[in-house]
Each structure stands twice: as C-alpha cells, then as structure tokens.
Scaffold this motif. Sequence first.
Motif, PDB file in Angstrom:
ATOM      1  N   LEU A 166      14.929 -23.672 -26.696  1.00 21.15           N
ATOM      2  CA  LEU A 166      13.788 -24.440 -26.196  1.00 21.15           C
ATOM      3  C   LEU A 166      13.450 -24.045 -24.766  1.00 21.15           C
ATOM      4  CD1 LEU A 166      14.215 -28.075 -27.599  1.00 21.15           C
ATOM      5  CD2 LEU A 166      12.680 -26.271 -28.370  1.00 21.15           C
ATOM      6  N   ASP A 167      14.477 -23.809 -23.956  1.00 20.18           N
ATOM      7  CA  ASP A 167      14.231 -23.310 -22.596  1.00 20.18           C
ATOM      8  C   ASP A 167      13.474 -21.975 -22.639  1.00 20.18           C
ATOM      9  OD1 ASP A 167      15.439 -25.449 -21.300  1.00 20.18           O
ATOM     10  OD2 ASP A 167      17.414 -24.498 -21.273  1.00 20.18           O
ATOM     11  N   ASN A 168      13.839 -21.118 -23.591  1.00 21.53           N
ATOM     12  CA  ASN A 168      13.131 -19.841 -23.732  1.00 21.53           C
ATOM     13  C   ASN A 168      11.644 -20.044 -23.981  1.00 21.53           C
ATOM     14  OD1 ASN A 168      15.800 -18.158 -25.638  1.00 21.53           O
ATOM     15  ND2 ASN A 168      15.574 -18.493 -23.445  1.00 21.53           N
ATOM     16  N   THR A 169      11.295 -21.114 -24.723  1.00 18.53           N
ATOM     17  CA  THR A 169       9.897 -21.317 -25.098  1.00 18.53           C
ATOM     18  C   THR A 169       9.078 -21.971 -23.995  1.00 18.53           C
ATOM     19  OG1 THR A 169      10.214 -23.524 -26.076  1.00 18.53           O
ATOM     20  CG2 THR A 169      10.632 -21.619 -27.504  1.00 18.53           C
ATOM     21  N   ALA A 170       9.735 -22.429 -22.929  1.00 21.35           N
ATOM     22  CA  ALA A 170       9.010 -23.089 -21.838  1.00 21.35           C
ATOM     23  C   ALA A 170       8.161 -22.060 -21.085  1.00 21.35           C
ATOM     24  CB  ALA A 170       9.982 -23.760 -20.884  1.00 21.35           C
ATOM     25  N   VAL A 171       6.875 -22.308 -20.950  1.00 16.71           N
ATOM     26  CA  VAL A 171       6.004 -21.370 -20.224  1.00 16.71           C
ATOM     27  C   VAL A 171       6.149 -21.562 -18.713  1.00 16.71           C
ATOM     28  CG1 VAL A 171       4.387 -21.084 -22.114  1.00 16.71           C
ATOM     29  CG2 VAL A 171       4.042 -22.949 -20.480  1.00 16.71           C
ATOM     30  N   PHE A 172       6.438 -22.790 -18.270  1.00 12.96           N
ATOM     31  CA  PHE A 172       6.771 -23.062 -16.873  1.00 12.96           C
ATOM     32  C   PHE A 172       8.245 -23.433 -16.836  1.00 12.96           C
ATOM     33  CE2 PHE A 172       2.162 -24.559 -16.635  1.00 12.96           C
ATOM     34  CZ  PHE A 172       1.707 -23.378 -16.059  1.00 12.96           C
ATOM     35  N   PRO A 213       0.330 -13.520 -14.465  1.00 17.27           N
ATOM     36  CA  PRO A 213       1.109 -12.359 -14.904  1.00 17.27           C
ATOM     37  C   PRO A 213       2.527 -12.342 -14.361  1.00 17.27           C
ATOM     38  CG  PRO A 213      -1.117 -11.706 -14.311  1.00 17.27           C
ATOM     39  CD  PRO A 213      -0.963 -13.138 -13.884  1.00 17.27           C
ATOM     40  N   GLU A 214       2.735 -12.874 -13.132  1.00 19.59           N
ATOM     41  CA  GLU A 214       4.090 -12.885 -12.583  1.00 19.59           C
ATOM     42  C   GLU A 214       5.042 -13.712 -13.443  1.00 19.59           C
ATOM     43  OE1 GLU A 214       4.252 -14.045  -8.555  1.00 19.59           O
ATOM     44  OE2 GLU A 214       2.989 -12.386  -7.830  1.00 19.59           O
ATOM     45  N   LYS A 215       4.526 -14.732 -14.068  1.00 23.31           N
ATOM     46  CA  LYS A 215       5.340 -15.556 -14.957  1.00 23.31           C
ATOM     47  C   LYS A 215       5.285 -15.065 -16.401  1.00 23.31           C
ATOM     48  CE  LYS A 215       5.028 -19.916 -12.359  1.00 23.31           C
ATOM     49  NZ  LYS A 215       4.318 -19.400 -11.182  1.00 23.31           N
ATOM     50  N   GLY A 216       4.570 -13.984 -16.631  1.00 21.29           N
ATOM     51  CA  GLY A 216       4.454 -13.457 -17.985  1.00 21.29           C
ATOM     52  C   GLY A 216       3.429 -14.179 -18.827  1.00 21.29           C
ATOM     53  N   ILE A 217       2.593 -14.995 -18.208  1.00 21.57           N
ATOM     54  CA  ILE A 217       1.586 -15.771 -18.942  1.00 21.57           C
ATOM     55  C   ILE A 217       0.252 -15.034 -18.874  1.00 21.57           C
ATOM     56  CG2 ILE A 217       0.369 -17.973 -19.105  1.00 21.57           C
ATOM     57  CD1 ILE A 217       2.765 -19.250 -17.624  1.00 21.57           C
ATOM     58  N   GLU A 227       6.161 -26.651 -11.518  1.00 22.36           N
ATOM     59  CA  GLU A 227       5.054 -25.764 -11.844  1.00 22.36           C
ATOM     60  C   GLU A 227       4.081 -26.457 -12.803  1.00 22.36           C
ATOM     61  OE1 GLU A 227       6.954 -22.355 -13.425  1.00 22.36           O
ATOM     62  OE2 GLU A 227       7.699 -21.633 -11.499  1.00 22.36           O
ATOM     63  N   THR A 228       4.631 -27.252 -13.699  1.00 15.62           N
ATOM     64  CA  THR A 228       3.763 -28.017 -14.608  1.00 15.62           C
ATOM     65  C   THR A 228       2.951 -29.041 -13.826  1.00 15.62           C
ATOM     66  OG1 THR A 228       5.504 -27.788 -16.279  1.00 15.62           O
ATOM     67  CG2 THR A 228       3.715 -29.324 -16.765  1.00 15.62           C
ATOM     68  N   VAL A 229       3.598 -29.689 -12.846  1.00 16.09           N
ATOM     69  CA  VAL A 229       2.894 -30.650 -11.999  1.00 16.09           C
ATOM     70  C   VAL A 229       1.760 -29.948 -11.257  1.00 16.09           C
ATOM     71  CG1 VAL A 229       3.093 -32.225 -10.035  1.00 16.09           C
ATOM     72  CG2 VAL A 229       4.917 -32.132 -11.767  1.00 16.09           C
ATOM     73  N   SER A 230       2.043 -28.758 -10.745  1.00 10.75           N
ATOM     74  CA  SER A 230       1.017 -28.008 -10.007  1.00 10.75           C
ATOM     75  C   SER A 230      -0.145 -27.633 -10.922  1.00 10.75           C
ATOM     76  CB  SER A 230       1.633 -26.740  -9.399  1.00 10.75           C
ATOM     77  OG  SER A 230       2.631 -27.086  -8.459  1.00 10.75           O
ATOM     78  N   PHE A 231       0.170 -27.242 -12.150  1.00 12.88           N
ATOM     79  CA  PHE A 231      -0.869 -26.912 -13.118  1.00 12.88           C
ATOM     80  C   PHE A 231      -1.800 -28.106 -13.331  1.00 12.88           C
ATOM     81  CE2 PHE A 231      -2.124 -27.243 -17.631  1.00 12.88           C
ATOM     82  CZ  PHE A 231      -2.934 -26.126 -17.747  1.00 12.88           C
ATOM     83  N   LEU A 232      -1.239 -29.297 -13.442  1.00 11.27           N
ATOM     84  CA  LEU A 232      -2.047 -30.497 -13.664  1.00 11.27           C
ATOM     85  C   LEU A 232      -2.799 -30.907 -12.403  1.00 11.27           C
ATOM     86  CD1 LEU A 232       0.474 -32.559 -15.831  1.00 11.27           C
ATOM     87  CD2 LEU A 232      -1.554 -31.337 -16.631  1.00 11.27           C
ATOM     88  N   LYS A 233      -2.192 -30.727 -11.254  1.00  9.34           N
ATOM     89  CA  LYS A 233      -2.878 -31.044  -9.990  1.00  9.34           C
ATOM     90  C   LYS A 233      -4.124 -30.180  -9.829  1.00  9.34           C
ATOM     91  CE  LYS A 233      -0.382 -31.494  -6.270  1.00  9.34           C
ATOM     92  NZ  LYS A 233       0.678 -31.211  -5.265  1.00  9.34           N
ATOM     93  N   ALA A 234      -4.047 -28.939 -10.305  1.00  8.96           N
ATOM     94  CA  ALA A 234      -5.201 -28.045 -10.213  1.00  8.96           C
ATOM     95  C   ALA A 234      -6.374 -28.534 -11.055  1.00  8.96           C
ATOM     96  CB  ALA A 234      -4.796 -26.636 -10.653  1.00  8.96           C
ATOM     97  N   LEU A 235      -6.078 -29.429 -12.004  1.00  6.97           N
ATOM     98  CA  LEU A 235      -7.138 -30.015 -12.826  1.00  6.97           C
ATOM     99  C   LEU A 235      -7.722 -31.270 -12.184  1.00  6.97           C
ATOM    100  CD1 LEU A 235      -5.537 -29.759 -16.400  1.00  6.97           C
ATOM    101  CD2 LEU A 235      -6.893 -28.074 -15.164  1.00  6.97           C
ATOM    102  N   GLY A 236      -7.224 -31.631 -11.027  1.00  2.77           N
ATOM    103  CA  GLY A 236      -7.696 -32.830 -10.356  1.00  2.77           C
ATOM    104  C   GLY A 236      -6.875 -34.060 -10.642  1.00  2.77           C
TER     105      GLY A 236
END
Length: 865
Positions: free
Chosen positions: A837-843, A701-705, A848-857
């Motif tokens: 395009l920057d507006n459409t970036a969720v991270f 929610p802090e990132k609006g996601i 942050e994208t790297v962290s998202f993938l690291k959380a998947l192992g």
Amino acid sequence: MVISAEDLTRIAGMFALEGEIISVEPYGDGHINSTFLVTTSERRYILQAMNTGIFPDAAGLIRNICLVTDHLRERDQETLTLVPTRSGESFLANAKESFRVYLFIEDTVSYSRVENAEVFRNSGRAFGHFQKLLADFDASQLVEVIPNFHSTPLRYEAFVQAVKEDPIGRAAGVEHEIEFFKARASQYGRIVDALASGELPLRVTHNDTKLNNILIDAASGEARAIIDLDTVMPGSMLYDFGDSIRFGASTALEDEKDLSKVHFCLDYYSAYTDGFVSAVAEQMTELEAELLPFAAKLMTLECGMRFLSDYLKGDTYFATAYPEHNLVRARTQIKLVEEMEEQWEQMVQVTHEIVEKYRGSQVCEGGAVDPIREFYAVVDRLLSYAKINLVLDERDEIYVRNQIFSLFGLNSYAPTGSVSQDTTPDELLADFAQAGLAAGLFDESQVAHYCDQVMGMCSLTPSGLQDAYVSVLKEAGGSDAMSWLYHYSVANGYVKRALLDRNPRFETPEGLIVTINLSKPEFKDAKKAAAGNAVSGGYPKCTICRDNEGFAGRDKFTLRTVPVKVGDQEWFWQFSPYGYFNEHGIAVNSQHTPMHVDRATFTRLMDFVDTFPSYFIGSNAALARIGGSVLAHDHYQGGGEVLPMQKAGAYATLKVEGFSEATVEVLDWFNTAVRVVSPHRGDIEEISERIRQAWVTFSDPEKGIIAEDEEGIHSAVSPTCVKTERGYEMSIILRSNITSEQYPDGVFHAHSEFFPIKQESIGLIEAQGLFILPGRLVAQLGALEDAVVEGRELPEDLAEFNLVFTELKERVSAQATREEVQQAVREELGSVCARILDNTAVFKDKNETVSFLKALGFVPTADAL
C-alpha cells in the motif's frame, strides 16, 4: 380443584355405576384433570373433574373421545370406555364444572420413565399400532380442542413477539438461546405446510405420547390400551412420533440443570422408531417415513421455544419451581436439538434402514438398489429444498421436475417421498452429483454444469425474483431487500458461501484484513487479467453484462440480478459468486459502456447509498493496472462490510470556502487518500469533482507523477461512498498507473520484491485494506513455515521468497514452536501488504497531500500540519 368427599360421592352417584359406592379416593399424579378412583361393590371406575380452563370445549372433547374409541372398538382394540350419566349423557356438566367416568382397566400397569431401550421400543409399537388402527378414520371429524397446538410457525410468531415485548427484561441474558431458535425459523413450517397442501395426510394425533399413557398387561407385559385421549385432534402422526422422541430419547429429565447429563440417545431413537414403524409401516406414506427424524427435531424445537417464550413472558403458562425453571427446560431442548443435528446422518440412516426393513425397497435384479430410484429421491429432495428455501411455487413443482428429467431423457417417475432437511445447497448438490453419476446420467466433467442448471430451474425466474425483491424493498427498505437477495443467492448456489468460508482470513497488527481466496484465479498482469475475463464470440460482450443471466456458456443458470436506479441511468446489481467480504457484489451499467469516473459518478454513488444505507459502494480507477479486470463495462463494487480504510482517522482536516458544513480529511492511511464529509449531496459532488479534476491533470516529474504523455492518461481516482451519522463520506484514493524502466509494472504498484506475495493490480478493495492473496500461498507459505520450524534453509523452488523468508526468521527465535511461526507468517503477510500500500501512495508524505489540497483553495484547520 378442591372437592369434598361428600360432593365426590354425590357426583359419582349421578353416573350409571354398577353396585353401591364404597369409596372415592384421589388417584394418579396427573397435572391437568383431578382424578379419583371410585370403588363400588361390583367394580372400579375412574372419575375425573375435567379442566375446563385448558379444555373449554368439553362437549367437543368428549365427542372426539367417543368417535375415536368407537372406531377402535370396531377393530377389537381395547380402549377407554365412557360410563354415561343416569340420564344418558356422556359427561356431566354444570355452569362451573364438568365430570366424566371411565371403566377402570384392571390388571394393568404403566411406567413413568423409559427404563431401557426395549421398554421404549414397546411404547413405539403401541403408539404405532394406535396410528395403524386409526389410519382409515376421517380425522376431519375431530375438533381442535387446543387450536393450533402444533402449529410451529404460530408458536414461532408468539416467541418472536415475546422477544420483542420482553415484559420483564429477561431477553438480554438469553441472546444465544433466542438466536438458536431464530436461526432455524425456515424449518418450522415444513409439516404444517405439507398438511395444508395435502402432501401429508390428516390423521388422528394423540398429542400426549408419554410412556405412562400406555397401559401394559401386568402378566404378559404387552400393551393393552392407549389412555388420556383429551388431546386427540386432527394433525400429523409425525407430531406424536416427534414428541415421543423428544422426551423418551433424552438421557435426562427436561428440567435437568446440568447439561452435561443431557444427551440425545441414538439407541433409544432407533428402538422407538423400530417399534413405531413395525406397527404402522403399511399405512405410513413415504413422506411421513422420510420426515420421522425431522419430526423429532421439530417437536423438540417447538417445545424449547415454548419454554423460552414463557420464561420471557414471566412464567405465565408452565408451572415453575424457581425463576429460571423454564430457561433450564429450554436449554435442555436446545442441547437435544444440537445433538440431533450432530447425529443427523445417523438418524436419517437408521430411519431409512428401519423403514426398508418393514416395507422393503425397490431393487434391481440381484438385490441392488435401483440407481434411477435413488436419483428420483434426490430430485424429490431438491424440489422440497426449493419450496422451502427458493420460493418455488407448489404449482410449478411438477413442471420443474419434468424439466429436470428432460435434461437426462427420463420418461418415467415414481414418487419417493424424499424431503430436504438441508439449509444450504452444498450437500444436496453433492448427493445429486453422486446419484446422477451412479445412474450414468452424466460424467464427472458435466457435474458442475448440471448442478448449476438444475438449481437454475428450481430458482425463481428473473421476473419472479425481481418482484419478490421489490416487495421486500417497499416493505422493509433497501438494506433488508439486499440481505434477502444475498441469502437467496447463497440458497440457490450462485454465491459459493461454503467455499468462501474455507478461505483463510485474519486481521493484521497494521489494521489490515488479509484473506487467501482459494477459488479465485491469479492474474499477474493486466493483459492476462483482461484475457481471463474475455468472452469469445461477442455474446455476452463481457463477463458482467446482463446477458449473462441464465447463460449456459458460462454456467450462469443461477445468476439473478435486480434493477438499481442511479442518477438518470438504469443499472443493475448482482452478487459476486466468489466474493471475499460480506455481501460482496457489483452495480453494473445496463449499457455496455467503458468504465469512467466523472462528476456524475459521485452522484450515482450517493444515490446508491441513499437506497442501501448499510452498504458501501465504490468505483475502481478506470485505467489499466490500477483499475478492475473488466474496464470495458462501467460498474461499481460494494457490499455490507466496513473496510479498514473506512475506519481510518484523519491526519489533517481542511475546510472549503462556501461549504460551511463540509470537511476534507487527509486520511491517516498507507496510500494517498482523502475523505470528503458533508450532510449535503451538493457539497460532496462539487468538492469531490474539484479534487478529481485537479488530480487527473497534476504532474510532478520529480515524484514520478505524470498526468499524461504519449502513452496516454495515467492519473485517475477511486471513489468510495458510505453513509454515516456525519452524513455522506466520499473517500477518494489518488491513483497513477505510470511505469518506468525501474518499475515496468507500475511506479505506484507493488514493487517486485513483493511479487511472490502479490503481483496482481491493487484495486478498489485492496487499496482500502482488504487484501486478497492467491491460493498458491497456502502451500508455499506452508513450506516456508516447515523450513523455519525445522531449522532448514530456504527451499530452492521458493528462491523468490528470499526476502519474506529472511524477515520471517528474524521474527522468531531458533526454538520457536509451530504456533509461533504460524503467527509470525501472518504478521509478515500483514507487513508486506502494508508496504505494498505504501508503494501505491502517490504522495509519500501526508504533508504533500495537504499541500495538494491547499493549492485548490482548501484551508487547513488547526490540526493540519
């Protein structure tokens, strides 16, 4: 051939000459046969040693000459007269040599070059008269002394083979010339095919219509006889006409190195055509008359192709004076063809006027041209185009013509002989519309409908097209089959290539591609987009259902689809009529089922690129505001272009345990995208599905996601697959359509300050860096440009462009030229699109994208941050 004086005298004495032989001397400047002037005490003769290397069938050649000259004499035409041997034979032959003797035609002269238009007109009249006198001669009696001499398709096959073999490595330096002849390949069979089908009559052709083969009376200046009949063969009179124009209407010799001196002279073309048609108008068919300008172009193409082929093979046929001689000759022919094409309308108009002058035209009362006959002519031209470009079977020609006439209640028809020189349908359809309007067959509001309908009639049926497509697929593979289908879709008018080519398009400093689609309607919100694609009445269920194929309600007469097998489902492919990149099309589920992305999607995308490896294929996110405009029907987009995001490098690379040959890359790209790479399909499917499942349930929610709330699901992915040397590359863009009070159109959508440039949803293609901007911008940005150049303030009616206008002025000086301002406008558009395009970036941060993938192992490699 070197023959002693004694042997020449002995040989001449073996013919039935009158008087005693006084002298035998070389005569003329011919390059094929060795020619001698024989003078006796009674008269003069021409003795020739025949070149049996070029003409091995000497008996057939002499027989041809005897048949033709006997026919001409029966019509009181002066012509060559063969003198028999003392034993009564028409020529003298032994194991090594062949000789013949003609009576010398006294008191005549000949010219080697066209000195003026009047001389050329007279030569045209002479060769036209030659055709007139032989019009009732059965040309099938003649043998082909040089088989397939003017079979341009075979000449082209030999040319292609020479390019392929390239025995001495010359092809690399003549790519432009090679492509010039390849680009016109579809035209080469026109005359040969028409002869084979009987559209064109088989006639006697001279095949060497040089000016010096006409003997002119020395006193009166009138043509008396056509000579050098060695190449008399069965064929089309168009060959002779075209070859005459090829060398006679050029302002320079065929081996002129300075191309600035080489021009196609329309005045000389007009003069020769006038002379030729004046003599043979009554015998000439309408199709022959129509094809006169085309014949000039075709013979020039054929000759140029032969020169270039010989150059590539090492100059084995034509005599050359220096290594580039044949290349120089080829280039002069190319220059002539280019100028013919530039003056094509004038050539056609001149020919038409001359033919009408000598034959008269069908006119209405009062002398006006009959508009129905003009319509018939366009229909004949349309069917000619369809046979050349749309694979219309000649057996169906009458049927299709009658189907077209039935649209307008026409119950009569008179053939016009009109044929098509068109390579695209645009000008042809414009003429069809004009002729139909002039004849009162339809009004302006019906033009597009009838143009589409008649092109649909001229196109292959869906089954016929699919059979042809499958044939190419089996023989050459998926990429060539798709290319064939695309070019067919352009040729039948479904893909509006001419309109698409007018769309402004440029690359930006950020590496994006921006195009302004002048034909595509603008939908500023999802509801309007859906309404714009709705179909009333429930049939077809949507704009991309297969039921649209041939559907009159949406002018889809020319739409053709082909089956595509993906996974265990039957899909089909069709090209977009207003596509905005190379070979843009869609793969559509044969079942009308809503769009969705799941594990099977990744499998189907890989199935597609396995069959069509030169294409990319991808799926829009299956949610409103971030998906396509047709969410009710599952489909993918793809085509033959490499989009900017597909070329993006990796910001970070991660590995996945258990998948040793797979990598996951966080893309160095504006929005949030990752790329899964592996040579193994199973790797791609498993890893991509892990990422998809993780994302659609991810919330921050802090990132609006927010993955899901009371309004429904908000997160989805847009996958795209390509095949490269690394294997399969599955790019996955993370998307969210969540809204907020601040961003009611979407938190991860273009923000409102950019709406003047782009308010529509950012779909699959734009998310990958190819922006399609609305056509209104041409006028709006033009007004901004004017204001900057003229130092004025922002126009009041463009107040919404305040941000763009302010930034635009900051990019240029106060004294900027229009060219500088135009460049600044393009740079500003690129900057705005990058920020969208920057507006459409969720991270917003790649880490942050790297962290998202690291959380998947997934495990970062050394280069990951």
